[in-house]
Scaffold this active site. Structure first.
Site, PDB file in Angstrom:
ATOM      1  N   TYR A 180     -16.719  12.826 -34.231  1.00 11.87           N
ATOM      2  CA  TYR A 180     -16.518  11.604 -35.018  1.00 11.87           C
ATOM      3  C   TYR A 180     -17.137  10.381 -34.341  1.00 11.87           C
ATOM      4  O   TYR A 180     -18.101   9.772 -34.833  1.00 11.87           O
ATOM      5  CB  TYR A 180     -15.018  11.420 -35.242  1.00 11.87           C
ATOM      6  CG  TYR A 180     -14.554  10.151 -35.903  1.00 11.87           C
ATOM      7  CD1 TYR A 180     -15.282   9.536 -36.924  1.00 11.87           C
ATOM      8  CD2 TYR A 180     -13.340   9.576 -35.523  1.00 11.87           C
ATOM      9  CE1 TYR A 180     -14.819   8.387 -37.544  1.00 11.87           C
ATOM     10  CE2 TYR A 180     -12.860   8.430 -36.136  1.00 11.87           C
ATOM     11  CZ  TYR A 180     -13.604   7.836 -37.141  1.00 11.87           C
ATOM     12  OH  TYR A 180     -13.131   6.699 -37.748  1.00 11.87           O
TER      13      TYR A 180
ATOM     14  N   ALA B 263     -17.661  14.258 -24.859  1.00 12.50           N
ATOM     15  CA  ALA B 263     -17.274  15.666 -24.989  1.00 12.50           C
ATOM     16  C   ALA B 263     -15.884  15.887 -24.394  1.00 12.50           C
ATOM     17  O   ALA B 263     -15.730  16.036 -23.179  1.00 12.50           O
ATOM     18  CB  ALA B 263     -18.298  16.559 -24.308  1.00 12.50           C
TER      19      ALA B 263
ATOM     20  N   TYR C 134      -3.499  15.437 -21.819  1.00 12.61           N
ATOM     21  CA  TYR C 134      -4.708  14.806 -22.373  1.00 12.61           C
ATOM     22  C   TYR C 134      -4.986  13.499 -21.662  1.00 12.61           C
ATOM     23  O   TYR C 134      -6.092  13.268 -21.129  1.00 12.61           O
ATOM     24  CB  TYR C 134      -4.533  14.580 -23.875  1.00 12.61           C
ATOM     25  CG  TYR C 134      -5.466  13.534 -24.439  1.00 12.61           C
ATOM     26  CD1 TYR C 134      -6.845  13.718 -24.410  1.00 12.61           C
ATOM     27  CD2 TYR C 134      -4.974  12.349 -24.992  1.00 12.61           C
ATOM     28  CE1 TYR C 134      -7.714  12.747 -24.908  1.00 12.61           C
ATOM     29  CE2 TYR C 134      -5.826  11.388 -25.495  1.00 12.61           C
ATOM     30  CZ  TYR C 134      -7.196  11.584 -25.450  1.00 12.61           C
ATOM     31  OH  TYR C 134      -8.047  10.632 -25.939  1.00 12.61           O
TER      32      TYR C 134
ATOM     33  N   PHE D   1      -7.998   2.408 -28.438  1.00 10.81           N
ATOM     34  CA  PHE D   1      -6.730   2.517 -29.120  1.00 10.81           C
ATOM     35  C   PHE D   1      -7.002   3.367 -30.379  1.00 10.81           C
ATOM     36  O   PHE D   1      -7.939   4.162 -30.373  1.00 10.81           O
ATOM     37  CB  PHE D   1      -6.161   1.124 -29.356  1.00 10.81           C
ATOM     38  CG  PHE D   1      -5.608   0.534 -28.071  1.00 10.81           C
ATOM     39  CD1 PHE D   1      -4.255   0.339 -27.909  1.00 10.81           C
ATOM     40  CD2 PHE D   1      -6.449   0.233 -27.000  1.00 10.81           C
ATOM     41  CE1 PHE D   1      -3.737  -0.162 -26.714  1.00 10.81           C
ATOM     42  CE2 PHE D   1      -5.954  -0.259 -25.802  1.00 10.81           C
ATOM     43  CZ  PHE D   1      -4.590  -0.458 -25.658  1.00 10.81           C
TER      44      PHE D   1
ATOM     45  N   PHE E 147       6.612  11.523 -37.088  1.00  7.64           N
ATOM     46  CA  PHE E 147       7.350  12.103 -35.969  1.00  7.64           C
ATOM     47  C   PHE E 147       8.169  11.036 -35.256  1.00  7.64           C
ATOM     48  O   PHE E 147       7.666  10.311 -34.404  1.00  7.64           O
ATOM     49  CB  PHE E 147       6.373  12.775 -35.000  1.00  7.64           C
ATOM     50  CG  PHE E 147       5.638  13.926 -35.616  1.00  7.64           C
ATOM     51  CD1 PHE E 147       6.215  15.190 -35.670  1.00  7.64           C
ATOM     52  CD2 PHE E 147       4.375  13.748 -36.180  1.00  7.64           C
ATOM     53  CE1 PHE E 147       5.547  16.250 -36.254  1.00  7.64           C
ATOM     54  CE2 PHE E 147       3.703  14.808 -36.761  1.00  7.64           C
ATOM     55  CZ  PHE E 147       4.297  16.062 -36.804  1.00  7.64           C
TER      56      PHE E 147
END
Length: 321
Positions: A11, A71, A138, A166, A208
């Site tokens: 993206y 990547a 992550y 962000f 969530f």
């Protein structure tokens, strides 16, 4: 300049590739297509299919002027379940890239980092000087890569910029009428998932957690248009005059709760968005809102698409493109 874009079929990587081409640069894209799409690579770029770990030493030659490194795996929730996947791809992959850059004598690097490294911040908006408390593998893998860049700058003269994003939204509209936008599989981001519900591709939207310490109990996030984000990368490239590692937050400085985002999607699309509340996800901070004053001051960066409805409308147009 001759530039390598790793992850340029994803993206953000494909949007930045398009902006680099439009600015007259020569671009080579390296992507293994594990999450990207070859048809997202803009025409005019040279595409090489391969993984950074295995291919970077062959692709990166001394005639390159710089690298933009996208990547990475980005699903925070998955990283809690599969931490080894994120350490190997995000952290080890960056180390292999630095090895290849050192060997080739390529000394400019723009790194795709994340605001998730701040965890639950003490104050908002968040400056670059805020304490880092990465809440999941992550974010930790991205922070480890940031530290590696600092060491490379001191030890080997690398000129590096880390851009801590962000929440990114919207799509790039190009001069020829084409669009580049978001299409992850599986999709994990709120706006595209809500748009999939609006389009009838999903039955409902899950939110969530509704017990956070925020005005309506749901997470609050800062959203930035992908075109503005891409522009910051080009500005960063233009400020690399010598060794060093600089970090910039990229956001609009405005926070929107998950419930507010859903209401904007309903308004923009004209479709109902059924919502189901679910328990909190591990490692999800309550609020992430940026202070981007440093990027504005040092890079000359000024976001042009700051309205959330505009971002949602562009993403909706891309979904129907």
């Amino acid at each position: 300049m001759r530039l390598l874009v790793t992850g340029g079929a994803g993206y953000i990587g494909s949007v930045v590739t398009a902006l680099l081409l439009d600015a007259g640069h020569e671009v080579v894209v390296l992507d293994d297509l594990s999450t990207g799409h070859q048809d997202a690579v803009p025409q005019g770029a040279t595409f090489v299919r391969g993984r950074v770990h295995d291919s970077i030493a062959d692709v990166l030659t001394p005639d390159f002027d710089g690298v933009l490194h996208f990547a990475a795996f980005i699903a925070a929730g998955e990283s809690v379940q599969k931490p080894e996947k994120y350490w190997d791809n995000n952290a080890v992959g960056t180390l292999r890239l630095l090895d290849a850059m050192r060997a080739a004598g390529v000394r400019r690097l723009v790194f795709s980092s994340t605001a998730n490294v701040y965890g639950d911040p003490d104050t908002v908006p968040i400056p670059e000087t805020a304490a880092v408390r990465p809440p999941n593998p992550y974010a930790t893998s991205k922070l480890a890569a940031d530290h590696a860049l600092t060491g490379e700058a001191v030890g080997h003269g690398l000129s590096a910029v880390s851009l801590r994003y962000f929440n990114v939204a919207g799509a790039l509209r190009r001069a020829d009428g084409s669009m580049i936008g978001e299409r992850h599989d599986p999709e994990t981001h709120l706006i595209p998932i809500a748009l999939q519900v609006a389009a009838g591709r999903r039955e409902k939207l899950q939110l969530f957690g509704d017990d956070y310490d925020t005005p309506d109990g749901t997470n609050v996030r800062d959203y930035i248009h992908v075109a503005d984000l891409g522009t910051a990368h080009l500005l960063a490239l233009g400020t690399m005059d010598g060794p060093g590692h600089r970090v910039y937050n990229l956001g609009n400085g405005n926070g929107f709760s998950n419930r507010q985002v859903v209401e904007v999607v309903r308004t923009v699309t004209g479709h109902p968005i059924p919502v189901e509340m679910a328990p909190r996800r591990p490692g999800d901070p309550a609020q992430l809102v940026a202070s981007s004053e440093k990027a504005r001051r040092e890079l000359g960066w000024t976001p042009q698409h700051v309205d959330l409805a505009t971002m949602v409308a562009d993403a909706w147009a891309y979904m129907n493109y």
